[in-house]
Write a protein that holds these residues in place. Structure first.
Motif: not given
Length: 431
Positions: A375-394
């Motif tokens: 939710t916090g990252l979404d509020s920063l305006g990363l968008g769907a692609a940015g949010l998906a990429l954020t999960a890759v390191p996990f």
């Protein structure tokens, strides 16, 4: 005919088939509720999901010790039907309120939390009951087939929702689950009668069950193996939450209306379970025998990382269904059984207390934290692609931890001279 596929003795056939039906009714009922829960969360806005996960975690902190206290006072054959019928009454209450159209958003949020708590109990209680009814040697031979009842239920449930949600109305399908839950309670009563089919240990079956889930916290921080298992489940849950939110965004953008969204969610679940069943029947045993534990633990995190990369590039329903089907099926068929192998090297107190803490509190805690992070990252305006990429390191860290755990088990087996233990069937479900 059953003996052609399962190593079952004549006196066990009746109990095995009844156990199969028992698990089928539980998981089919849950599979009907799950897309309804997901639809309600989507209808009320995906930003509310963080609060719903937080509420689920808080309720779990209360519900798990409450259930432990209950089974510590009364025998399971009395407690389990009581718990199932308690959930059944809750479900009928939700059905009545939703049909009357009162409560609005508050009822939808409460239903989300209720289903999220419910799915933990129906799976965990089922397998605890199976362990009471069947001896260890019987379990190794029979639990795989019994577990397939749950997989079939998770196939039939979404199929029913996708077929009937629009003509009958999604809310009316809750009555199907109510009926199935009553059948589950009656299966418990039948199986509790014992006899030569299951050879139950009468003293254990009649005695209350002691202990509590939070007693495992001390053991968790005293073992590198358990800490690794806790981190593994934490990362799995975190990537699951990110994927769930991505799914909510994509479905909300493509399907309009309550019944259409419920049908869309059910369609995803159907393909997940279909692929899982294929892997369980044709691939799991061969892969574990030929390539060992490391590959079994690595498949799900590897597919997760690749899947999020795919969603970042092409955020469509087709990619979502393919990604979720491959990821969840590999988790249920390979990664989850592989993690259970690791628990065979610890003592019984750790298996029943620390494992329970990891599978429930750690999992739900990760749900809560990762949901707020999303939710916090979404509020920063990363968008769907940015949010998906954020999960890759996990996913990458999950892969590293899984391979480390496999090597740890390998060293343990070499040190003790023990053969690799047989895989114990699991009940995930939760999925």
């Amino acid at each position: 005919m059953l003996k052609r596929f399962v190593n079952v003795k004549d006196e066990e056939v009746g109990s095995v088939l009844l156990s199969f039906v028992y698990f089928f009714t539980l998981m089919c009922g849950y599979a009907i509720l799950k897309p309804l829960r997901d639809e309600m969360a989507t209808a009320k806005g995906v930003k509310n999901v963080s609060w719903l996960f937080t509420a689920t975690f808080v309720v779990m902190l209360v519900a798990v010790p409450a259930f432990s206290a209950l089974v510590s006072r009364w025998p399971r054959q009395r407690v389990i039907p009581l718990v199932y019928r308690f959930f059944l009454l809750n479900l009928l209450g939700f059905f009545g309120v939703l049909k009357l159209g009162v409560g609005g958003d508050h009822v939808a949020r409460a239903f989300f939390v209720w289903v999220s708590v419910y799915n933990l109990f129906v799976v965990s209680v089922f397998w605890s009951f199976m362990a009471d009814l069947f001896e260890n040697e019987q379990g190794r031979r029979l639990f795989g087939f019994i577990a397939a009842g749950g997989t079939v239920g998770m196939l039939v449930g979404p199929f029913l929702v996708s077929l009937l949600a629009e003509p009958l109305g999604a809310t009316n399908l809750m009555l199907f689950t109510a009926v199935l839950l009553e059948v589950s309670a009656r299966c418990v009563r039948r199986l509790s009668r014992g006899g030569p089919t299951t050879q139950p240990r009468a003293a254990v079956a009649e005695a209350p069950v002691g202990g509590g889930i939070f007693a495992g916290l001390r053991l968790l921080f005293s073992s590198p193996l358990l800490l690794g298992l806790g981190l593994q489940i934490l990362l799995y849950a975190a990537t699951s939450t990110f994927l769930y939110n991505q799914q909510a965004h994509i479905v909300a953008g493509l399907a309009s209306g309550t019944n259409a969204r419920a049908a869309a969610f059910a369609g995803i679940e159907f393909w997940v379970q279909a692929f899982t069943l294929v892997l369980q029947v044709f691939v799991t045993g061969r892969l574990m025998t030929r390539f060992g534990l490391g590959l079994a633990l690595a498949v799900a995190p590897l597919l997760t990382g690749l899947g999020f990369l795919g969603l970042a590039a092409v955020p469509t329903m087709g990619v979502l269904i393919g990604f979720k089907s491959l990821r969840n099926a590999s988790h249920y068929a390979f990664e989850r059984p592989g993690r259970e192998v690791l628990f065979t090297s610890v003592d019984r107190e750790t298996k029943y207390k620390s494992k329970g803490f990891i599978d429930t509190v750690v999992y739900r805690g990760s749900d809560t934290v990762s949901s707020w992070l999303y939710t916090g990252l979404d509020s920063l305006g990363l968008g769907a692609a940015g949010l998906a990429l954020t999960a890759v390191p996990f996913a990458g860290l999950w892969l590293a931890v899984s391979l480390w755990l496999a090597r740890l088990q390998q060293r343990f087996s070499a040190r003790t001279g023990a053969e690799a233990p047989a895989l114990a069937p699991t009940a995930d479900a939760a999925r």
